[in-house]
Scaffold this motif. Sequence first.
Motif, PDB file in Angstrom:
ATOM      1  N   MET B 144       0.877  -1.094  -0.026  1.00 55.72           N
ATOM      2  CA  MET B 144      -0.053  -0.011  -0.016  1.00 55.72           C
ATOM      3  C   MET B 144       0.957   1.171   0.031  1.00 55.72           C
ATOM      4  SD  MET B 144      -3.023  -1.018  -0.006  1.00 55.72           S
ATOM      5  CE  MET B 144      -3.819   0.491   0.202  1.00 55.72           C
ATOM      6  N   HIS B 145       2.044   1.044   0.616  1.00 58.77           N
ATOM      7  CA  HIS B 145       2.807   2.233   0.448  1.00 58.77           C
ATOM      8  C   HIS B 145       4.427   1.807   0.308  1.00 58.77           C
ATOM      9  CE1 HIS B 145       3.523   6.109   2.996  1.00 58.77           C
ATOM     10  NE2 HIS B 145       4.699   5.437   2.856  1.00 58.77           N
ATOM     11  N   ASP B 248      11.274   0.327   0.772  1.00 57.61           N
ATOM     12  CA  ASP B 248      10.730   0.125   2.155  1.00 57.61           C
ATOM     13  C   ASP B 248       9.109  -0.297   1.597  1.00 57.61           C
ATOM     14  OD1 ASP B 248       9.655  -0.445   4.744  1.00 57.61           O
ATOM     15  OD2 ASP B 248      10.356   1.464   5.520  1.00 57.61           O
ATOM     16  N   MET B 250       5.439  -1.440   2.438  1.00 61.79           N
ATOM     17  CA  MET B 250       4.470  -1.542   3.638  1.00 61.79           C
ATOM     18  C   MET B 250       3.073  -2.229   3.044  1.00 61.79           C
ATOM     19  SD  MET B 250       5.686   1.477   5.675  1.00 61.79           S
ATOM     20  CE  MET B 250       5.605   1.301   7.308  1.00 61.79           C
ATOM     21  N   GLY B 251       2.890  -3.435   3.513  1.00 60.07           N
ATOM     22  CA  GLY B 251       1.584  -3.801   2.800  1.00 60.07           C
ATOM     23  C   GLY B 251       0.451  -4.529   4.034  1.00 60.07           C
ATOM     24  N   LYS B 252      -0.565  -4.904   3.587  1.00 59.41           N
ATOM     25  CA  LYS B 252      -1.575  -4.971   4.456  1.00 59.41           C
ATOM     26  C   LYS B 252      -1.146  -6.414   5.150  1.00 59.41           C
ATOM     27  CE  LYS B 252      -5.418  -3.454   1.734  1.00 59.41           C
ATOM     28  NZ  LYS B 252      -6.145  -2.613   2.448  1.00 59.41           N
ATOM     29  N   ARG B 255       5.736  -6.155   5.797  1.00 58.51           N
ATOM     30  CA  ARG B 255       6.719  -5.251   5.264  1.00 58.51           C
ATOM     31  C   ARG B 255       8.070  -5.837   4.844  1.00 58.51           C
ATOM     32  NH1 ARG B 255       7.970  -0.171   9.272  1.00 58.51           N
ATOM     33  NH2 ARG B 255       9.848   0.692   8.057  1.00 58.51           N
ATOM     34  N   ARG B 257      11.856  -4.508   3.680  1.00 54.52           N
ATOM     35  CA  ARG B 257      12.834  -3.517   3.720  1.00 54.52           C
ATOM     36  C   ARG B 257      14.153  -4.019   3.049  1.00 54.52           C
ATOM     37  NH1 ARG B 257      14.024   0.494   8.849  1.00 54.52           N
ATOM     38  NH2 ARG B 257      15.743  -1.264   9.106  1.00 54.52           N
TER      39      ARG B 257
END
Lengths: 337, 335
Positions: B144-145, B248, B250-252, B255, B257
């Motif tokens: 998502m990010h 990086d 970031m998911g539901k 993560r 990295r």
Amino acid sequence: MRKLNFGIISYAHPHALRFASQIAGGKNTKLVAVSGDGSNTDVARAEARKYGARFYESYEELLRDENVEAVYIAIETYRHREVAVRAAEEGKHILLEKPIALNLKDADEVIKSAKKAGVKLMLPFNPRFTDPLRKAKEMLDTGEIGVLEYVNAISENVKPPIFLQGLDMSWFLDERKSGGGGFMDTAPHGVDSLLWLTGDVPKKVYADIGAKIYGFPVDDIGTAVLEFRKGVLAVLTAGWGNPKGYSYGVEMKYYLVGSEGFLDVRTAYPDFTVYQERAEKVYWDRPDVRGIVESFARAVLRDEEVPISGELAKKNLAIVLAAYESSRKGKPVKLDL
Amino acid sequence: MELKVGVVGCGNIFNLAHRNALRAMEGVRVVACMDVIGERADEGARAFKARAFTNLDEFLDLDTDVVEVLTPTYTHAEIAVKALKAGKHVIVEKPIALTVEEGQRMIRTAEKEDLHLLVGHVRRFDKRWVQMKEIIRKRNILPMHIRKSEVQYLPFPADYWYWDEGRSGGVAVDLGVHVTDFLRWFFGSEPVSVYAVGKAIREEARANGTFDHFVMMISFEGEKTGIAEVSWAYPYPARYGVFYHQVDVMGKNGRIRYTPLDTPVVGVAKANFEMPRFSPLLSTFPDAFERELRHFFNVIKGREEPLITAEDALIALKIAEKAKESARSGEVVEV
């Protein structure tokens, strides 16, 4: 120096646990009273017993205890204004959990009432009390990496409810009580670091904040692009983006790019957890929490300026609120601080 | 079936990456090397026992199946279009072109001539990112990010073409397309809008009126956010290596990295600390170029479907171009 008599108002915010331990064991502080207003009254009562402090059901009773000179307020954010104003009226010096209030109007009221009563008001932003960031600030100020040009700041916490046993933190997921989710919870730390490192304020912010990861009713991650008046560019990511298996709990990081050098700064001092029949988080004597409590106590006892004033915390809130506004509108927001 | 390959541009990326990759390649033969600088053309040709050219038309007259365009960005469109019109398949280094308009012209020409136009977005062949993408799929991370940084201290003087936005597109395009494509690839979504801020930190950037440090926040469909940071102004000392990636995700469901700053590297500690590098300029591993070229040649031979199309490369450029527009206007720009 004599010891400053502290009262803790509420254990709604889990930071009360680490501040209690610091205040009780402090060089010039003493924990004399605890009140149980807000969430987690049972925890407050148990803590009062543990530290031999007087326990009051309500904060009003605590404020009338003449033995209490200063209070650390860790009640839900939406009650900051009410409690801080009352504390000022009762002549107590105030260490107030962040964010200062839900909105700027409430923040003003808190600041005004402290001024009127002639009591100290301080907000606890941890990173600037950590050794790595202090060292970085010193290097910036002496020109070690030239002119500061760019900061990538990360202020991230783990997925709430943080695995603290027996603590009710559901109010963090209620925007009316907390003012926002993960970004509201952790961005103020990063913002304070940026204000402190740059000695400047942003003139423009663009942000994207949302409930993207967990499906909570509040946001869990956000990123803001901040353009400072004197030219520093900053990107701040804040929220609750660290999954359980992540090797850091709280993660505070800064990549500082100067015209002549680069600093990679990590500031979080992790607590540790003991796992047996149950998990117990252990709050050691962390230098940042110690620094906050000691500098506040010193300012009160010697009648000096506090390092983080209500006015600065209000600017901080204005920036965070502007980030939310930008995210809602999908447009950059100008700031006049 | 052996493909006859001609190379245009025997400079940095040829010497650092493509020369060795081409030498390792089976089923292709480099028959010609062209460069406007005769010495470079000769040197390139020697490595392959090929013919050297300094004139593009003469080079294109030669019987070749594929032309590899490894020249500065501002020349991509002209050379690629000419090569396509001369009946050659074209492999061109990223960015596809200096502008979206030029890129579109290249794509139209390739379609008209019914030839392949393949763009060297080497990140898609870098094992790190391929494996990361695979884990995202297998473990259903649902990103998502994503933050992606590609930063370096550009080791060229102020009069070098990279610093001239009219020739390289500037850092927002040159490194930018790597990151915009990466984000789109990882999200598997299309870009919606972009907000960007640029800075001129080094004297070289200021003298050329361009940016050397550039941040983009890109909204993708499905409320996804990509943050791209590209820089030629990171004052990394040599011990940090010269080029840096940070990712990086970031998911539901988790993560991922990647940051060499956190990871112990194999280093040499003597009087000072050094991180051995295969090349002072390269941002990926040599085998990524090999995989890329092998795949492209297989596409041309009709054995594989392209993993990245010219349209993908064009969208990567489009995001970067819109980001530059945003940096100028200070407003969010729709993609």
